[in-house]
Scaffold this motif. Structure first.
Motif, PDB file in Angstrom:
ATOM      1  N   GLN A   1       9.364   0.043  -5.639  1.00  0.00           N
ATOM      2  CA  GLN A   1       8.238   0.942  -5.400  1.00  0.00           C
ATOM      3  C   GLN A   1       7.844   0.912  -3.929  1.00  0.00           C
ATOM      4  O   GLN A   1       7.438  -0.109  -3.396  1.00  0.00           O
ATOM      5  CB  GLN A   1       7.036   0.524  -6.251  1.00  0.00           C
ATOM      6  N   GLY A   2       8.003   2.048  -3.248  1.00  0.00           N
ATOM      7  CA  GLY A   2       7.580   2.145  -1.860  1.00  0.00           C
ATOM      8  C   GLY A   2       6.064   2.216  -1.746  1.00  0.00           C
ATOM      9  O   GLY A   2       5.348   2.445  -2.725  1.00  0.00           O
ATOM     10  N   THR A   3       5.572   2.008  -0.539  1.00  0.00           N
ATOM     11  CA  THR A   3       4.137   2.109  -0.275  1.00  0.00           C
ATOM     12  C   THR A   3       3.922   2.947   0.981  1.00  0.00           C
ATOM     13  O   THR A   3       4.873   3.275   1.699  1.00  0.00           O
ATOM     14  CB  THR A   3       3.485   0.730  -0.051  1.00  0.00           C
ATOM     15  N   SER A   4       2.659   3.274   1.231  1.00  0.00           N
ATOM     16  CA  SER A   4       2.324   4.010   2.456  1.00  0.00           C
ATOM     17  C   SER A   4       1.654   3.111   3.490  1.00  0.00           C
ATOM     18  O   SER A   4       1.070   3.596   4.450  1.00  0.00           O
ATOM     19  CB  SER A   4       1.415   5.204   2.132  1.00  0.00           C
ATOM     20  N   PHE A   5       1.736   1.777   3.311  1.00  0.00           N
ATOM     21  CA  PHE A   5       1.225   0.894   4.344  1.00  0.00           C
ATOM     22  C   PHE A   5       1.961   1.175   5.662  1.00  0.00           C
ATOM     23  O   PHE A   5       3.201   1.130   5.704  1.00  0.00           O
ATOM     24  CB  PHE A   5       1.443  -0.576   3.972  1.00  0.00           C
TER      25      PHE A   5
END
Length: 593
Positions: A479-483
């Motif tokens: 799961q990617g993140t937008s951090f």
């Protein structure tokens, strides 16, 4: 070009004679030998890690190489062969070699990542990697797996099949094409500066095609890859992305490419004007020379980065040429335009290309995707900002330091013994290593919807590993993140191939998304680009005992800690356990000596 690449620009009969000649030279120069007919043949090679003065872009510098070649020598073996590669480290620094994509069944000691499956080879010492290439065929690569040595220490690893290629066209010749990056300065200094101050690394000065930057860079017209071809033939391009920090688009002007294999696994053939290839990935394509060239006789080919990052990057383009062998002398300058090359930020093309890639799933080459799973692990893949320690200078965003993590664990490699040795000796309760890697993100939130700059999680540091029983059908959801940035992360899993059963944008929903899984012919790979601001679901059967590395193949992210180790316990059967370590396995010694 310093490398003596193989068998290019010849017809199939000539290619046959060239292959015999190359094989003879390999026997003489590398000590290649074959064992008795009662056991699989053993192919032997010798790698010497050494410095060589190399000039590109008007800059001459000592470049780390294998056998003085850049890119390094091609390893060519056949399906079923035993392989022995003696690596002699002739430099003062440590070194290791990883055989990227080779499964290493029961031979994790030969996998190569430093401090994961072995201690590095010290200067002046040697280590022989011994393994067998079973039930694998196609194009892979080898590269250093110590610090950023992979920038120049890499090459092709080709496994010829026992049976004829299941291809729709006759092949007239095979052409290996390796993409890379060139720094005018010292790559080690780039990494050291990045880790010292916590900022982003300096980007490369050029991209290369088979070690050559091409005419768009200063002083580089003479350093251009040119491949001569005959009109009306079909060529197998073995394409490898060995770049350190960049996913790349590739295209040949006016020519379609037919994809037939990815990561040494056959695919359903499909035509495409270009490909997207992540670091560590390989793609075999068929190219038919059916176009009518202009008076130059040449068609440009080009690579350019696929951009999903806000960090500084090399936004240049490397160009080479496909040269039709004409009876008349060229009378014009070739064009440098490749109209079918995607734009740098063309995520729709990258997404469509991934969706078109499917396993061949034939009777002869079935798709062995697990239809169900025993364990599901959801791994949050993220960049992180860390508060600057007192009395230190930090050059990351807002005066902080950049790190990266998996489930908010930033991986730290032990330096006194490898993780595999600790696992083998049942030392997983030591201070350095623990077997409690979190199987879910530490907390649930809008992973891909948070503000990139105002939201953050200070990562934790350690060497926690995930341990599973032999034979576990494992589902891993990345799961990617937008951090900091919604970035495309190419994640490589050592020791196992996996099937990409699903992918999408936004947050993975375990109650909805599995209904859309492809459990019929999903692509089989060893490296998966996790979509920018999205997720990828993988399935594999954990049937290879040992300890294996999972990490982002953007080297800067691995340095920041975007990695983890996982262990597969021995199985109950006599051939389901990790083999004992070899006698010449390097020892770590004092890491500060």
């Amino acid at each position: 070009m310093e490398s003596s690449s193989c068998i290019v620009g010849v017809n199939i009969k000539q290619c046959h004679y060239c292959f015999l000649l190359v094989s003879l030279l390999m026997i003489l120069s590398l000590g290649n030998s074959v064992s008795s007919s009662s056991s699989p043949p053993t192919k032997r090679f010798h790698f010497n890690v050494e410095w060589k003065q190399v000039t590109r872009l008007c800059h001459t510098k000592p470049l780390l190489t294998v056998n003085g070649q850049y890119p390094g020598p091609t390893i060519a073996v056949s399906e079923g062969d035993k392989v022995e590669i003696k690596v002699t480290n002739s430099i003062a620094e440590n070194a290791t070699i990883h055989w990227h994509g080779v499964r290493q069944y029961r031979t994790a000691w030969a996998d190569g990542p430093a401090y994961i499956t072995q201690c590095p080879i010290k200067g002046g010492q040697s280590y022989t990697y011994r393994f067998r290439v079973a039930d694998q065929r196609g194009t892979l690569l080898w590269h250093s797996h110590y610090t950023w040595q992979r920038a120049s220490v890499h090459g092709a690893f080709i496994i010829y099949p026992r049976l004829p290629y299941p291809l729709p066209s006759k092949i007239h010749a095979e052409i290996p094409i390796i993409f890379g990056e060139w720094w005018n300065g010292d790559v080690d200094a780039v990494e050291s500066e990045m880790m010292k101050y916590g900022g982003g690394p300096n980007s490369s000065d050029a991209y290369t095609i088979n070690g050559l930057p091409g005419p768009l860079y200063p002083c580089s017209a003479k350093d251009t890859f040119i491949q001569t071809v005959e009109r009306g033939n079909t060529y197998l391009l073995r394409i490898i992305n060995a770049a350190l920090n960049d996913e790349l688009f590739f295209a040949v002007a006016n020519h379609n490419l037919k994809v037939v294999e990815v990561d040494a696994a056959y695919t359903k053939p499909f035509s495409t004007p270009a490909i997207m290839i992540a670091p560590g990935q390989t793609t075999n394509v068929l190219l038919t020379t059916d176009q009518s060239p202009d008076s130059s006789g040449m068609f440009p080919m080009a690579i350019t980065p696929y951009l999903t990052s806000v960090f500084p990057f090399d936004n240049s383009t490397s160009v080479g040429f496909l040269k039709y062998n004409l009876k008349t002398k060229p009378s014009s300058t070739p064009s440098l335009k490749v109209p079918n090359l995607p734009k740098m930020s063309d995520t729709p093309f990258a997404t469509q290309f991934a969706q078109k890639t499917r396993s061949l799933a034939s009777r002869q080459y079935p798709c062995r995707v697990p239809k169900s799973f025993d364990k599901r692990v959801i791994v949050m893949v993220s960049l992180n900002l860390q508060d600057c320690p007192p009395h230190m200078t930090c050059k990351g965003y807002d005066g902080k330091r950049f790190f990266a993590s998996m489930n908010n664990q930033s991986f730290v490699r032990p330096l006194t013994t490898s993780v595999l040795e600790q696992h083998y000796k049942n030392l997983t309760t030591t201070v350095q290593l623990s077997s409690d890697f979190p199987e879910q993100p530490p907390k649930k939130f809008d992973f891909t919807g948070v503000d990139p700059l105002t939201e953050n999680m200070n990562t934790e540091f350690g060497s926690k590993i995930l341990t599973v029983p032999y034979g576990t059908n494992l589902e891993i959801v990345l799961q990617g993140t937008s951090f900091l940035n919604t970035e495309n992360h190419p994640i490589h899993i050592h020791g196992h191939n996996f099937f990409i059963v699903g992918r999408g944008f936004g947050n993975y929903d375990p109650n909805v998304d599995p209904a859309g899984y492809n459990l019929v012919d999903p692509p089989e790979r060893n490296t998966v680009p996790v979509p920018a601001g999205g997720w990828a679901a993988l399935r594999l059967r954990a049937d290879n005992p040992g300890v294996w590395f999972i990490h982002c193949h953007l080297e800067e992210h691995t340095s920041w800690g975007l990695a983890m180790a996982w262990a597969v316990r021995d199985g109950p059967g006599p051939a389901q356990s990790l083999l004992p370590p070899p006698d010449d396995l390097p020892s770590c010694g004092d890491p500060h000596a």
